[in-house]
Write a protein that holds these residues in place. Structure first.
Motif, PDB file in Angstrom:
ATOM      1  N   TYR A  82       0.821  -1.176   0.262  1.00  0.00           N
ATOM      2  CA  TYR A  82       0.035   0.278  -0.137  1.00  0.00           C
ATOM      3  C   TYR A  82       0.777   1.175   0.071  1.00  0.00           C
ATOM      4  O   TYR A  82       0.685   2.425  -0.205  1.00  0.00           O
ATOM      5  CB  TYR A  82      -1.063   0.234   1.274  1.00  0.00           C
ATOM      6  N   SER A  83       1.827   0.861   0.661  1.00  0.00           N
ATOM      7  CA  SER A  83       2.905   2.740   0.505  1.00  0.00           C
ATOM      8  C   SER A  83       3.294   2.647  -0.984  1.00  0.00           C
ATOM      9  O   SER A  83       3.653   3.507  -0.814  1.00  0.00           O
ATOM     10  CB  SER A  83       3.851   1.880   2.150  1.00  0.00           C
ATOM     11  N   LEU A  84       3.829   1.971  -1.158  1.00  0.00           N
ATOM     12  CA  LEU A  84       4.420   1.653  -2.554  1.00  0.00           C
ATOM     13  C   LEU A  84       3.048   2.460  -3.294  1.00  0.00           C
ATOM     14  O   LEU A  84       3.764   3.049  -4.345  1.00  0.00           O
ATOM     15  CB  LEU A  84       4.785   0.202  -2.682  1.00  0.00           C
ATOM     16  N   VAL A  85       2.443   2.195  -3.297  1.00  0.00           N
ATOM     17  CA  VAL A  85       0.809   2.555  -4.269  1.00  0.00           C
ATOM     18  C   VAL A  85       0.886   4.107  -4.395  1.00  0.00           C
ATOM     19  O   VAL A  85       0.942   4.230  -5.272  1.00  0.00           O
ATOM     20  CB  VAL A  85      -0.140   1.752  -4.167  1.00  0.00           C
ATOM     21  N   HIS A  86       0.579   4.430  -3.089  1.00  0.00           N
ATOM     22  CA  HIS A  86       0.859   5.437  -2.738  1.00  0.00           C
ATOM     23  C   HIS A  86       1.368   6.666  -3.153  1.00  0.00           C
ATOM     24  O   HIS A  86       2.430   7.384  -3.142  1.00  0.00           O
ATOM     25  CB  HIS A  86       0.256   5.905  -1.169  1.00  0.00           C
ATOM     26  N   ASP A  87       3.297   5.957  -2.363  1.00  0.00           N
ATOM     27  CA  ASP A  87       4.627   6.611  -3.126  1.00  0.00           C
ATOM     28  C   ASP A  87       4.413   6.545  -4.515  1.00  0.00           C
ATOM     29  O   ASP A  87       5.034   8.174  -4.398  1.00  0.00           O
ATOM     30  CB  ASP A  87       5.476   5.997  -2.409  1.00  0.00           C
ATOM     31  N   ASP A  88       4.216   6.118  -5.147  1.00  0.00           N
ATOM     32  CA  ASP A  88       3.932   6.265  -6.552  1.00  0.00           C
ATOM     33  C   ASP A  88       3.129   7.479  -6.945  1.00  0.00           C
ATOM     34  O   ASP A  88       3.083   7.653  -7.981  1.00  0.00           O
ATOM     35  CB  ASP A  88       4.036   5.458  -7.352  1.00  0.00           C
ATOM     36  N   LEU A  89       2.149   8.066  -6.828  1.00  0.00           N
ATOM     37  CA  LEU A  89       1.290   8.902  -6.755  1.00  0.00           C
ATOM     38  C   LEU A  89       1.452  10.366  -7.623  1.00  0.00           C
ATOM     39  O   LEU A  89       2.605  10.357  -6.912  1.00  0.00           O
ATOM     40  CB  LEU A  89       0.549   8.677  -5.955  1.00  0.00           C
TER      41      LEU A  89
END
Length: 298
Positions: A82-89
């Motif tokens: 989840y943290s990676l998905v949001h980091d990539d935004l």
């Protein structure tokens, strides 16, 4: 024990567990569940769940039941993903490549990616609290949930991300850099180790040693990430190389240069392994994982 074979075996164990625990993409929520599964099942090193399993076995040995630890291990990977998905935004690091594939928001849109991350985060706590998974007693479950929630939240990973963004293109003291690295990356890595140890019944002396080990390898992991971003290629990393410098990130190479950063990563690994001096051969995977974190190429 060769670390490559060990990692492959443990990765397969974790990914088989994902198929047991993660909802299939079907029904009314098909697109949302597909977006969650896309990022979770896109590959990766699975370092956090593997550390969780290794820590449990370092104190529990053969008495450790994988069915008790795997829901915890999978929950940790859900939170990391989840943290990676949001980091990539676009509002964060604005990346379009992760693990060699299109990032979540490229395929599912920004709203879809935000909700996929939210879904993974909350599903993690479903896994941790679900009475149908494993037979850990309520006290251990509560301690594990508290440990992971604190590490993932405002005083851990989220707080580190806040400081990371706030420090872009600014002058920063070394203390701020340390806080970012220990919070953004180190906190969840340490919690992964502590959760496994708690689940396996570690005593206080073991917990203290493993917490210190986790803090050191968490620091080493992020320092090596900084190095790879500065020295590896996009093909090697599976994501954009050189993005830290482009965004003016607070990193060890930016502060110390490459050579000194390499020394500090090596020192953190040595200190981590020293924390295990009172552990027997059951902790060998933890020692090998510390070396792997320093020598990895992506």
């Amino acid at each position: 024990m060769e670390i490559k074979n060990y990692l492959d075996e443990q990765r397969q164990l974790v990914e088989a567990a994902f198929e047991r625990f993660i909802p299939m993409a079907e029904g009314d929520f098909n697109n949302h569940l597909e977006a969650m599964r896309y990022s979770l099942l896109a590959g990766g090193k699975r370092v956090r769940p593997i550390l969780c399993l290794a820590a449990a076995r370092s104190v529990g040995g053969r008495n450790v039941q994988d069915d008790n630890i795997l829901p915890v291990a999978c929950a940790l990977e859900c939170i990391h993903t989840y943290s990676l998905v949001h980091d990539d935004l676009p509002a964060m690091d604005n990346d379009d490549l992760r693990r060699g594939k299109a990032t979540n928001h490229i395929l599912y849109g920004e709203a879809g990616a935000i909700l996929a991350g939210d879904g993974l985060l909350t599903w993690a706590f479903d896994l941790l609290s679900n009475p149908e998974y494993g037979n850990l007693d309520a006290e251990k479950k509560l301690l594990i949930i508290h440990c992971i929630a604190r590490a993932a939240g405002s005083f851990g990973m989220v707080g580190g991300q806040v400081l990371d963004i706030a420090s872009e293109n600014t002058s920063f003291p070394f203390e701020r850099l340390q806080t970012i690295h220990r919070s953004k990356t180190g906190a969840l890595i340490t919690a992964s180790i502590m959760a496994g140890a708690i689940a396996a019944g570690a005593d206080q002396k073991q917990l203290t040693a493993l917490e210190n080990y986790g803090m050191q390898i968490g620091l080493a992991f992020q320092i090596v990430d900084d190095l790879l971003n500065a020295t590896a290629t996009t093909e090697q990393l599976g994501k954009a190389a050189g993005s830290d410098a482009e965004h003016g990130k607070a990193t060890y190479p930016a502060y110390f240069g490459i050579e000194e950063t390499q020394k500090r990563a090596k020192q953190a690994v040595a200190e981590a392994k020293n924390c295990l001096v009172d552990f027997d051969d059951k902790a060998r995977p933890l020692r090998l994982l510390a070396d792997y974190i320093y020598t990895r190429s992506h």
